[in-house]
Design an enzyme around this catalytic site. Structure first.
Site, mmCIF file in Angstrom:
data_model
loop_
_atom_site.group_PDB
_atom_site.id
_atom_site.type_symbol
_atom_site.label_atom_id
_atom_site.label_comp_id
_atom_site.label_asym_id
_atom_site.label_seq_id
_atom_site.Cartn_x
_atom_site.Cartn_y
_atom_site.Cartn_z
ATOM 1 N N MET A 161 0.814 -1.218 0.000
ATOM 2 C CA MET A 161 0.000 0.000 0.000
ATOM 3 C C MET A 161 0.852 1.275 0.000
ATOM 4 O O MET A 161 2.045 1.239 0.273
ATOM 5 C CB MET A 161 -0.923 0.019 1.226
ATOM 6 C CG MET A 161 -1.984 -1.063 1.239
ATOM 7 S SD MET A 161 -3.065 -0.963 2.690
ATOM 8 C CE MET A 161 -4.034 0.516 2.308
ATOM 9 N N HIS A 162 0.198 2.385 -0.312
ATOM 10 C CA HIS A 162 0.671 3.752 -0.057
ATOM 11 C C HIS A 162 1.814 4.240 -0.937
ATOM 12 O O HIS A 162 2.164 5.409 -0.892
ATOM 13 C CB HIS A 162 1.109 3.925 1.405
ATOM 14 C CG HIS A 162 0.133 3.461 2.423
ATOM 15 N ND1 HIS A 162 -1.175 3.892 2.460
ATOM 16 C CD2 HIS A 162 0.273 2.593 3.457
ATOM 17 C CE1 HIS A 162 -1.789 3.312 3.485
ATOM 18 N NE2 HIS A 162 -0.943 2.518 4.088
ATOM 19 N N ASP A 220 -2.627 -4.933 -0.104
ATOM 20 C CA ASP A 220 -2.177 -6.173 0.539
ATOM 21 C C ASP A 220 -2.995 -6.522 1.772
ATOM 22 O O ASP A 220 -3.328 -7.701 1.995
ATOM 23 C CB ASP A 220 -0.681 -6.121 0.870
ATOM 24 C CG ASP A 220 -0.260 -4.907 1.681
ATOM 25 O OD1 ASP A 220 -1.126 -4.098 2.103
ATOM 26 O OD2 ASP A 220 0.957 -4.755 1.906
#
Length: 499
Positions: free
Chosen positions: A81-82, A240
Protein backbone atom coordinates in the site's frame (compact mmCIF):
# COMPACT_ATOMS: atom_id res chain seq x y z
CA UNK A 1 -9.43 -28.44 -13.95
CA UNK A 2 -9.50 -24.64 -14.11
CA UNK A 3 -7.00 -22.35 -12.38
CA UNK A 4 -6.40 -18.74 -11.34
CA UNK A 5 -3.23 -16.86 -10.42
CA UNK A 6 -2.75 -14.55 -7.46
CA UNK A 7 0.21 -12.16 -7.64
CA UNK A 8 1.31 -10.61 -4.34
CA UNK A 9 3.66 -7.67 -4.94
CA UNK A 10 5.38 -7.18 -1.60
CA UNK A 11 8.35 -5.09 -0.55
CA UNK A 12 10.98 -7.82 -0.43
CA UNK A 13 9.54 -10.19 -3.04
CA UNK A 14 6.78 -10.82 -5.55
CA UNK A 15 4.98 -14.07 -4.72
CA UNK A 16 2.88 -15.87 -7.34
CA UNK A 17 0.30 -18.56 -6.54
CA UNK A 18 -1.39 -20.94 -8.97
CA UNK A 19 -4.68 -22.06 -7.38
CA UNK A 20 -7.21 -24.59 -8.65
CA UNK A 21 -11.00 -24.53 -8.33
CA UNK A 22 -10.90 -26.22 -4.91
CA UNK A 23 -8.53 -23.63 -3.46
CA UNK A 24 -5.51 -25.94 -3.57
CA UNK A 25 -2.24 -24.09 -4.13
CA UNK A 26 -0.67 -26.04 -6.99
CA UNK A 27 2.53 -24.00 -7.42
CA UNK A 28 4.20 -21.11 -5.61
CA UNK A 29 6.95 -18.97 -7.15
CA UNK A 30 8.77 -16.16 -5.34
CA UNK A 31 11.15 -13.63 -6.87
CA UNK A 32 13.12 -11.26 -4.67
CA UNK A 33 13.06 -7.47 -4.92
CA UNK A 34 15.70 -5.02 -3.73
CA UNK A 35 15.30 -1.74 -1.88
CA UNK A 36 17.00 1.55 -2.72
CA UNK A 37 17.81 3.38 0.53
CA UNK A 38 20.28 6.14 -0.28
CA UNK A 39 19.50 8.28 2.77
CA UNK A 40 18.08 7.70 6.24
CA UNK A 41 14.29 7.59 6.03
CA UNK A 42 14.23 7.05 2.26
CA UNK A 43 12.89 3.81 0.77
CA UNK A 44 12.42 3.37 -2.97
CA UNK A 45 12.21 0.70 -5.66
CA UNK A 46 12.59 0.69 -9.43
CA UNK A 47 9.09 -0.05 -10.84
CA UNK A 48 10.60 -1.94 -13.76
CA UNK A 49 11.97 -4.50 -11.29
CA UNK A 50 8.40 -5.39 -10.29
CA UNK A 51 7.54 -6.04 -13.92
CA UNK A 52 10.68 -7.99 -14.76
CA UNK A 53 10.49 -10.21 -11.68
CA UNK A 54 6.77 -10.87 -12.12
CA UNK A 55 7.19 -11.87 -15.77
CA UNK A 56 10.13 -14.08 -14.79
CA UNK A 57 8.07 -15.67 -12.01
CA UNK A 58 5.08 -16.28 -14.27
CA UNK A 59 7.38 -17.81 -16.88
CA UNK A 60 8.91 -20.15 -14.28
CA UNK A 61 5.44 -21.12 -13.07
CA UNK A 62 4.23 -21.96 -16.59
CA UNK A 63 7.33 -24.06 -17.26
CA UNK A 64 6.42 -26.17 -14.22
CA UNK A 65 2.70 -26.33 -15.02
CA UNK A 66 1.73 -29.58 -16.74
CA UNK A 67 -1.72 -28.48 -17.88
CA UNK A 68 -3.01 -26.40 -20.77
CA UNK A 69 -2.38 -22.64 -20.26
CA UNK A 70 -5.89 -21.98 -21.61
CA UNK A 71 -7.19 -23.49 -18.35
CA UNK A 72 -5.62 -20.63 -16.36
CA UNK A 73 -8.67 -18.42 -16.62
CA UNK A 74 -7.83 -15.37 -14.52
CA UNK A 75 -5.14 -13.40 -12.72
CA UNK A 76 -5.39 -10.75 -10.01
CA UNK A 77 -3.09 -8.78 -7.76
CA UNK A 78 -2.30 -7.81 -4.21
CA UNK A 79 0.18 -5.05 -3.56
CA UNK A 80 2.07 -3.03 -1.00
CA UNK A 81 0.00 0.00 0.00
CA UNK A 82 0.67 3.75 -0.06
CA UNK A 83 3.57 3.79 -2.54
CA UNK A 84 3.86 6.53 -5.15
CA UNK A 85 4.54 5.81 -8.83
CA UNK A 86 4.52 8.98 -10.93
CA UNK A 87 3.73 8.61 -14.64
CA UNK A 88 4.24 10.93 -17.59
CA UNK A 89 1.72 11.51 -20.38
CA UNK A 90 2.75 8.21 -21.99
CA UNK A 91 2.37 6.33 -18.67
CA UNK A 92 6.13 5.96 -18.30
CA UNK A 93 7.55 6.02 -14.78
CA UNK A 94 9.21 9.38 -14.10
CA UNK A 95 11.39 8.21 -11.18
CA UNK A 96 11.78 5.40 -8.67
CA UNK A 97 8.68 4.58 -6.64
CA UNK A 98 8.60 5.96 -3.09
CA UNK A 99 7.42 3.18 -0.78
CA UNK A 100 5.10 2.84 2.20
CA UNK A 101 8.00 2.69 4.68
CA UNK A 102 9.58 5.95 3.52
CA UNK A 103 9.50 8.53 6.32
CA UNK A 104 10.88 11.71 4.72
CA UNK A 105 7.50 13.50 4.60
CA UNK A 106 6.88 14.79 8.15
CA UNK A 107 6.77 18.40 6.94
CA UNK A 108 4.29 17.50 4.20
CA UNK A 109 1.97 15.83 6.74
CA UNK A 110 1.87 19.10 8.66
CA UNK A 111 1.23 20.94 5.38
CA UNK A 112 -1.83 18.74 4.82
CA UNK A 113 -3.15 19.45 8.32
CA UNK A 114 -2.56 23.18 7.92
CA UNK A 115 -4.41 23.30 4.59
CA UNK A 116 -7.22 20.79 5.10
CA UNK A 117 -7.55 20.65 8.92
CA UNK A 118 -7.25 17.51 11.02
CA UNK A 119 -10.97 17.11 11.57
CA UNK A 120 -11.90 17.71 7.95
CA UNK A 121 -9.23 15.30 6.75
CA UNK A 122 -10.70 12.60 9.00
CA UNK A 123 -14.21 13.38 7.76
CA UNK A 124 -13.15 12.84 4.13
CA UNK A 125 -10.46 10.15 4.27
CA UNK A 126 -11.19 8.47 7.66
CA UNK A 127 -7.42 8.51 8.32
CA UNK A 128 -4.81 10.85 9.81
CA UNK A 129 -1.90 12.26 7.81
CA UNK A 130 1.02 9.86 8.27
CA UNK A 131 4.38 9.80 6.51
CA UNK A 132 3.68 6.43 4.92
CA UNK A 133 0.64 7.58 2.91
CA UNK A 134 0.73 8.62 -0.74
CA UNK A 135 -0.37 12.27 -0.65
CA UNK A 136 2.57 13.47 1.49
CA UNK A 137 4.94 11.83 -1.01
CA UNK A 138 3.26 13.67 -3.88
CA UNK A 139 3.72 16.98 -2.04
CA UNK A 140 7.36 16.10 -1.30
CA UNK A 141 8.01 15.60 -5.00
CA UNK A 142 6.35 18.93 -5.79
CA UNK A 143 8.62 20.72 -3.30
CA UNK A 144 11.92 18.91 -3.85
CA UNK A 145 11.69 17.71 -7.48
CA UNK A 146 9.56 20.33 -9.23
CA UNK A 147 10.76 19.38 -12.72
CA UNK A 148 9.62 15.80 -12.17
CA UNK A 149 6.30 16.96 -10.71
CA UNK A 150 5.69 19.23 -13.72
CA UNK A 151 5.83 16.20 -16.02
CA UNK A 152 3.43 14.10 -13.91
CA UNK A 153 0.23 13.16 -15.71
CA UNK A 154 -1.00 10.37 -13.37
CA UNK A 155 0.00 8.63 -10.19
CA UNK A 156 -0.66 5.00 -9.33
CA UNK A 157 0.28 2.54 -6.60
CA UNK A 158 2.76 -0.33 -7.11
CA UNK A 159 0.40 -3.15 -8.10
CA UNK A 160 -1.52 -0.77 -10.39
CA UNK A 161 1.66 -0.01 -12.32
CA UNK A 162 2.46 -3.72 -12.55
CA UNK A 163 -1.04 -4.49 -13.82
CA UNK A 164 -0.78 -1.66 -16.37
CA UNK A 165 2.46 -3.07 -17.74
CA UNK A 166 0.83 -6.49 -18.14
CA UNK A 167 -2.39 -5.25 -19.75
CA UNK A 168 -1.87 -1.75 -21.15
CA UNK A 169 -4.87 -0.57 -19.08
CA UNK A 170 -4.48 1.97 -16.25
CA UNK A 171 -6.77 2.04 -13.20
CA UNK A 172 -6.71 2.05 -9.40
CA UNK A 173 -9.17 0.16 -7.22
CA UNK A 174 -10.89 1.41 -4.08
CA UNK A 175 -8.93 -0.43 -1.37
CA UNK A 176 -5.60 1.05 -2.50
CA UNK A 177 -7.13 4.46 -3.24
CA UNK A 178 -8.28 4.55 0.40
CA UNK A 179 -4.63 4.62 1.50
CA UNK A 180 -3.66 7.71 -0.48
CA UNK A 181 -5.29 10.50 1.62
CA UNK A 182 -6.80 11.80 -1.63
CA UNK A 183 -9.86 9.55 -1.55
CA UNK A 184 -13.29 10.00 -0.02
CA UNK A 185 -13.71 6.61 1.65
CA UNK A 186 -17.47 7.01 2.19
CA UNK A 187 -18.36 8.30 -1.28
CA UNK A 188 -15.79 6.08 -3.06
CA UNK A 189 -14.40 8.87 -5.21
CA UNK A 190 -11.39 11.16 -5.39
CA UNK A 191 -11.71 14.23 -3.19
CA UNK A 192 -11.87 17.37 -5.30
CA UNK A 193 -11.88 19.38 -2.07
CA UNK A 194 -8.51 18.04 -0.90
CA UNK A 195 -7.01 18.45 -4.38
CA UNK A 196 -8.26 22.04 -4.66
CA UNK A 197 -7.07 23.07 -1.19
CA UNK A 198 -3.59 21.66 -1.84
CA UNK A 199 -3.37 22.87 -5.43
CA UNK A 200 -3.30 19.40 -7.00
CA UNK A 201 -4.86 18.80 -10.41
CA UNK A 202 -7.65 16.23 -9.91
CA UNK A 203 -6.76 14.78 -13.33
CA UNK A 204 -3.58 13.29 -11.85
CA UNK A 205 -5.79 10.73 -10.06
CA UNK A 206 -6.43 7.59 -12.17
CA UNK A 207 -9.80 6.00 -13.02
CA UNK A 208 -11.33 3.92 -10.21
CA UNK A 209 -12.71 0.37 -10.32
CA UNK A 210 -13.88 -2.35 -7.93
CA UNK A 211 -11.31 -4.89 -6.70
CA UNK A 212 -13.07 -7.76 -8.51
CA UNK A 213 -13.57 -5.76 -11.71
CA UNK A 214 -12.29 -7.24 -14.96
CA UNK A 215 -9.91 -4.66 -16.39
CA UNK A 216 -8.50 -6.31 -19.53
CA UNK A 217 -6.36 -9.15 -20.81
CA UNK A 218 -2.65 -9.81 -20.93
CA UNK A 219 -0.94 -8.13 -23.87
CA UNK A 220 0.32 -10.46 -26.64
CA UNK A 221 3.90 -9.55 -25.68
CA UNK A 222 3.39 -10.51 -22.02
CA UNK A 223 1.55 -13.68 -23.01
CA UNK A 224 4.48 -14.71 -25.20
CA UNK A 225 7.07 -14.00 -22.48
CA UNK A 226 5.19 -15.83 -19.73
CA UNK A 227 3.58 -18.74 -21.58
CA UNK A 228 0.08 -17.61 -20.61
CA UNK A 229 -2.55 -16.90 -23.23
CA UNK A 230 -3.75 -13.40 -24.07
CA UNK A 231 -7.28 -14.59 -23.28
CA UNK A 232 -6.35 -14.80 -19.58
CA UNK A 233 -8.76 -12.43 -17.83
CA UNK A 234 -7.19 -9.79 -15.59
CA UNK A 235 -8.91 -8.44 -12.47
CA UNK A 236 -8.00 -5.29 -10.57
CA UNK A 237 -7.01 -6.82 -7.21
CA UNK A 238 -6.54 -5.04 -3.92
CA UNK A 239 -4.26 -3.58 -1.29
CA UNK A 240 -2.18 -6.17 0.54
CA UNK A 241 -4.13 -5.83 3.78
CA UNK A 242 -7.48 -6.01 1.97
CA UNK A 243 -6.34 -9.11 0.08
CA UNK A 244 -4.90 -10.57 3.29
CA UNK A 245 -8.34 -10.16 4.83
CA UNK A 246 -10.02 -11.89 1.88
CA UNK A 247 -7.42 -14.67 1.92
CA UNK A 248 -8.12 -15.23 5.62
CA UNK A 249 -11.90 -15.18 5.34
CA UNK A 250 -12.46 -11.81 7.04
CA UNK A 251 -15.71 -11.26 5.16
CA UNK A 252 -18.38 -10.75 7.82
CA UNK A 253 -18.95 -8.74 11.00
CA UNK A 254 -17.31 -10.17 14.09
CA UNK A 255 -14.33 -11.61 12.21
CA UNK A 256 -10.90 -10.11 12.77
CA UNK A 257 -7.44 -10.85 11.41
CA UNK A 258 -4.27 -10.66 13.49
CA UNK A 259 -1.20 -10.89 11.27
CA UNK A 260 2.18 -11.04 12.99
CA UNK A 261 4.82 -10.33 10.39
CA UNK A 262 7.71 -7.91 10.79
CA UNK A 263 5.00 -5.46 11.77
CA UNK A 264 1.71 -6.55 13.25
CA UNK A 265 -1.76 -5.84 11.89
CA UNK A 266 -5.14 -6.12 13.56
CA UNK A 267 -7.78 -5.89 10.84
CA UNK A 268 -11.51 -6.12 11.42
CA UNK A 269 -14.38 -6.34 8.93
CA UNK A 270 -16.87 -3.49 8.74
CA UNK A 271 -20.15 -3.80 6.85
CA UNK A 272 -20.57 -0.01 6.81
CA UNK A 273 -18.62 3.19 7.31
CA UNK A 274 -20.81 4.37 10.18
CA UNK A 275 -18.48 3.68 13.10
CA UNK A 276 -16.36 6.51 14.47
CA UNK A 277 -12.81 5.77 15.66
CA UNK A 278 -11.55 9.38 15.85
CA UNK A 279 -8.56 8.51 13.67
CA UNK A 280 -7.14 6.14 16.31
CA UNK A 281 -7.16 3.28 13.79
CA UNK A 282 -7.15 3.21 10.00
CA UNK A 283 -10.45 2.94 8.13
CA UNK A 284 -10.18 1.67 4.54
CA UNK A 285 -12.37 0.30 1.76
CA UNK A 286 -12.29 -3.51 1.69
CA UNK A 287 -11.56 -5.57 -1.40
CA UNK A 288 -14.96 -7.19 -0.86
CA UNK A 289 -17.82 -5.29 -2.55
CA UNK A 290 -19.42 -2.46 -0.54
CA UNK A 291 -17.46 -3.26 2.64
CA UNK A 292 -14.76 -1.64 4.76
CA UNK A 293 -12.13 -2.65 7.27
CA UNK A 294 -10.57 -1.01 10.28
CA UNK A 295 -6.93 -1.61 11.08
CA UNK A 296 -4.44 -1.02 13.86
CA UNK A 297 -0.68 -1.46 13.47
CA UNK A 298 2.15 -2.57 15.75
CA UNK A 299 5.35 -1.46 14.04
CA UNK A 300 7.70 -4.06 15.55
CA UNK A 301 5.67 -7.22 16.15
CA UNK A 302 7.48 -10.26 14.77
CA UNK A 303 10.54 -8.04 14.44
CA UNK A 304 10.74 -7.79 18.23
CA UNK A 305 10.95 -11.55 18.66
CA UNK A 306 13.35 -11.90 15.74
CA UNK A 307 15.59 -9.18 17.21
CA UNK A 308 15.71 -10.94 20.57
CA UNK A 309 16.47 -14.29 18.92
CA UNK A 310 19.17 -12.82 16.66
CA UNK A 311 20.91 -11.22 19.65
CA UNK A 312 20.61 -14.04 22.18
CA UNK A 313 19.98 -17.27 20.22
CA UNK A 314 21.26 -16.73 16.71
CA UNK A 315 22.16 -20.38 16.13
CA UNK A 316 18.86 -21.89 17.26
CA UNK A 317 15.78 -22.66 15.20
CA UNK A 318 12.59 -20.79 16.00
CA UNK A 319 11.10 -24.00 17.41
CA UNK A 320 14.04 -24.47 19.80
CA UNK A 321 13.97 -20.82 20.77
CA UNK A 322 10.32 -20.87 21.92
CA UNK A 323 10.18 -24.52 23.03
CA UNK A 324 9.82 -23.98 26.77
CA UNK A 325 7.70 -20.83 27.04
CA UNK A 326 4.83 -23.01 28.27
CA UNK A 327 6.83 -23.63 31.45
CA UNK A 328 6.81 -19.90 32.25
CA UNK A 329 3.74 -18.62 34.13
CA UNK A 330 1.49 -15.80 32.93
CA UNK A 331 3.29 -12.51 33.42
CA UNK A 332 6.72 -14.05 32.77
CA UNK A 333 7.63 -14.10 36.47
CA UNK A 334 7.03 -10.38 36.83
CA UNK A 335 8.63 -9.26 33.55
CA UNK A 336 6.95 -6.88 31.04
CA UNK A 337 8.11 -5.98 27.54
CA UNK A 338 6.88 -3.16 25.29
CA UNK A 339 7.68 -3.82 21.58
CA UNK A 340 8.61 -0.25 20.61
CA UNK A 341 11.90 -1.09 18.88
CA UNK A 342 11.11 1.22 15.94
CA UNK A 343 8.54 3.50 17.58
CA UNK A 344 4.83 2.75 17.61
CA UNK A 345 1.75 3.33 15.45
CA UNK A 346 -1.42 2.20 17.30
CA UNK A 347 -2.54 3.66 19.63
CA UNK A 348 0.56 5.87 19.96
CA UNK A 349 1.76 7.42 16.70
CA UNK A 350 5.16 8.03 18.28
CA UNK A 351 8.47 7.86 16.42
CA UNK A 352 10.55 8.56 19.53
CA UNK A 353 9.30 5.86 21.92
CA UNK A 354 11.52 2.78 22.31
CA UNK A 355 11.17 -0.69 23.80
CA UNK A 356 11.49 -1.53 27.48
CA UNK A 357 11.88 -4.55 29.70
CA UNK A 358 10.30 -3.71 33.05
CA UNK A 359 10.82 -5.75 36.20
CA UNK A 360 14.10 -7.55 35.49
CA UNK A 361 15.69 -9.27 38.48
CA UNK A 362 18.45 -11.81 39.02
CA UNK A 363 16.09 -14.78 38.98
CA UNK A 364 15.01 -14.26 35.36
CA UNK A 365 16.32 -16.64 32.70
CA UNK A 366 16.07 -16.52 28.94
CA UNK A 367 12.73 -18.29 28.66
CA UNK A 368 11.18 -15.59 30.88
CA UNK A 369 12.34 -12.94 28.42
CA UNK A 370 11.06 -14.92 25.42
CA UNK A 371 7.60 -15.24 26.94
CA UNK A 372 7.65 -11.57 27.97
CA UNK A 373 8.39 -10.57 24.37
CA UNK A 374 5.51 -12.74 23.11
CA UNK A 375 3.16 -11.29 25.71
CA UNK A 376 4.31 -7.72 24.99
CA UNK A 377 3.72 -8.06 21.26
CA UNK A 378 0.28 -9.50 21.95
CA UNK A 379 -0.54 -6.70 24.41
CA UNK A 380 0.38 -4.16 21.71
CA UNK A 381 -1.92 -5.89 19.22
CA UNK A 382 -4.60 -5.96 21.91
CA UNK A 383 -4.41 -2.15 22.08
CA UNK A 384 -6.11 -2.10 18.67
CA UNK A 385 -8.70 -4.70 19.67
CA UNK A 386 -9.36 -2.67 22.82
CA UNK A 387 -10.05 0.43 20.70
CA UNK A 388 -12.42 -1.53 18.46
CA UNK A 389 -14.39 -2.88 21.40
CA UNK A 390 -14.61 0.49 23.14
CA UNK A 391 -16.22 1.81 19.97
CA UNK A 392 -18.91 -0.85 19.87
CA UNK A 393 -17.33 -3.60 17.78
CA UNK A 394 -17.98 -7.21 18.69
CA UNK A 395 -14.84 -9.28 18.17
CA UNK A 396 -15.40 -12.96 18.91
CA UNK A 397 -13.36 -14.79 16.25
CA UNK A 398 -9.77 -13.95 15.33
CA UNK A 399 -7.83 -15.52 12.47
CA UNK A 400 -4.14 -15.54 13.40
CA UNK A 401 -1.50 -15.60 10.66
CA UNK A 402 2.22 -14.96 10.31
CA UNK A 403 4.88 -15.72 12.89
CA UNK A 404 2.37 -15.55 15.72
CA UNK A 405 0.61 -18.61 14.30
CA UNK A 406 3.74 -20.77 14.22
CA UNK A 407 3.71 -21.43 17.98
CA UNK A 408 0.71 -23.07 19.65
CA UNK A 409 1.79 -21.61 22.99
CA UNK A 410 1.68 -18.15 21.43
CA UNK A 411 -1.73 -18.84 19.90
CA UNK A 412 -3.06 -19.69 23.36
CA UNK A 413 -1.50 -16.49 24.75
CA UNK A 414 -3.37 -14.61 22.01
CA UNK A 415 -6.68 -16.28 22.86
CA UNK A 416 -6.23 -15.42 26.55
CA UNK A 417 -5.13 -11.79 26.04
CA UNK A 418 -7.65 -11.07 23.26
CA UNK A 419 -10.42 -12.95 25.15
CA UNK A 420 -11.61 -14.42 21.86
CA UNK A 421 -11.54 -17.63 19.87
CA UNK A 422 -8.29 -17.73 17.87
CA UNK A 423 -8.22 -19.78 14.67
CA UNK A 424 -5.22 -21.12 12.79
CA UNK A 425 -5.92 -21.88 9.12
CA UNK A 426 -4.80 -25.15 7.55
CA UNK A 427 -3.13 -23.26 4.68
CA UNK A 428 -1.86 -19.74 5.13
CA UNK A 429 -1.15 -17.84 1.92
CA UNK A 430 -2.52 -14.43 2.93
CA UNK A 431 -2.62 -11.65 0.33
CA UNK A 432 -1.68 -13.93 -2.58
CA UNK A 433 -4.64 -16.19 -1.81
CA UNK A 434 -6.88 -13.12 -1.52
CA UNK A 435 -5.80 -12.02 -4.98
CA UNK A 436 -6.49 -15.51 -6.35
CA UNK A 437 -9.93 -15.45 -4.70
CA UNK A 438 -10.72 -12.11 -6.39
CA UNK A 439 -9.82 -13.70 -9.72
CA UNK A 440 -11.95 -16.79 -8.96
CA UNK A 441 -14.90 -14.59 -7.98
CA UNK A 442 -14.38 -12.38 -11.03
CA UNK A 443 -14.31 -15.45 -13.29
CA UNK A 444 -17.75 -16.40 -11.97
CA UNK A 445 -16.68 -19.56 -10.15
CA UNK A 446 -18.62 -18.38 -7.09
CA UNK A 447 -21.55 -16.08 -6.44
CA UNK A 448 -19.71 -14.27 -3.60
CA UNK A 449 -16.31 -14.02 -1.97
CA UNK A 450 -17.79 -15.66 1.12
CA UNK A 451 -18.82 -18.68 -0.97
CA UNK A 452 -15.29 -18.74 -2.37
CA UNK A 453 -13.82 -18.61 1.16
CA UNK A 454 -16.03 -21.53 2.21
CA UNK A 455 -14.46 -23.62 -0.55
CA UNK A 456 -10.88 -22.32 -0.45
CA UNK A 457 -10.21 -21.90 3.31
CA UNK A 458 -10.29 -24.42 6.15
CA UNK A 459 -9.61 -24.22 9.89
CA UNK A 460 -6.72 -26.23 11.29
CA UNK A 461 -6.90 -25.60 15.04
CA UNK A 462 -9.00 -23.44 17.35
CA UNK A 463 -7.70 -21.94 20.61
CA UNK A 464 -10.27 -20.80 23.17
CA UNK A 465 -9.64 -18.38 26.04
CA UNK A 466 -9.09 -19.79 29.52
CA UNK A 467 -11.22 -17.68 31.89
CA UNK A 468 -8.67 -17.67 34.71
CA UNK A 469 -5.91 -16.63 32.30
CA UNK A 470 -8.11 -13.90 30.81
CA UNK A 471 -8.58 -12.29 34.22
CA UNK A 472 -4.85 -12.36 34.98
CA UNK A 473 -4.02 -10.81 31.61
CA UNK A 474 -6.59 -8.05 32.10
CA UNK A 475 -4.64 -6.90 35.20
CA UNK A 476 -1.31 -7.15 33.38
CA UNK A 477 -2.66 -5.21 30.39
CA UNK A 478 -3.34 -2.17 32.59
CA UNK A 479 0.30 -2.31 33.77
CA UNK A 480 1.49 -2.68 30.19
CA UNK A 481 -0.43 0.45 29.18
CA UNK A 482 1.21 2.38 32.01
CA UNK A 483 4.73 1.70 30.67
CA UNK A 484 4.24 3.96 27.64
CA UNK A 485 3.09 6.88 29.78
CA UNK A 486 5.97 6.41 32.21
CA UNK A 487 8.71 6.13 29.57
CA UNK A 488 7.56 8.60 26.90
CA UNK A 489 9.43 11.62 28.29
CA UNK A 490 12.57 9.58 29.03
CA UNK A 491 12.71 8.35 25.43
CA UNK A 492 12.25 11.85 24.05
CA UNK A 493 15.30 12.96 26.08
CA UNK A 494 17.32 9.99 24.81
CA UNK A 495 16.78 10.83 21.13
CA UNK A 496 19.90 12.99 20.96
CA UNK A 497 22.04 10.02 22.04
CA UNK A 498 20.81 7.65 19.33
CA UNK A 499 23.03 7.01 16.36
Amino acid sequence: MKYVIGVDLGTSAVKILLVNQHGDVVYVVSKSLSLIQEKTGCSEQNPQDWVDQTILGLSDLLKTFNGDPIDIEGISFSGQMHGLVLLDENNGALRNAILWNDTRTTAQCQEIYDAVGKERLLEITNNPALEGFTLPKLLWIREHEPKVYAKADKFVLPKDYLRYKLTGELQMEYSDAAGTLLFNVTEKKWSKEICDVLGIDLAVCPPLVESHAEVGNLTPEVAEKTGLTNTTRVFAGGADNACGAIGSGILEDGKTLVSTGTSGVVLSYESSNEKEFQGKVHYFNHGAPDAFYTMGVTLAAGYSLRWFKDVFADNESFEEFVADVDTVPIGSNGLLFTPYLTGERTPHADASIRASFIGIDGSHVRRDFVRAVMEGITFSLHESINIFRKNGKIIDTIISTGGGAKSEDWLQIQADIFDAKVVKLSSEQGPGMGAAMLAAYGCGWFDSLQECANEFLAEDKVFRPNRANVEQYKKLFTLYQEVYRQTKELNEKLVEYRK
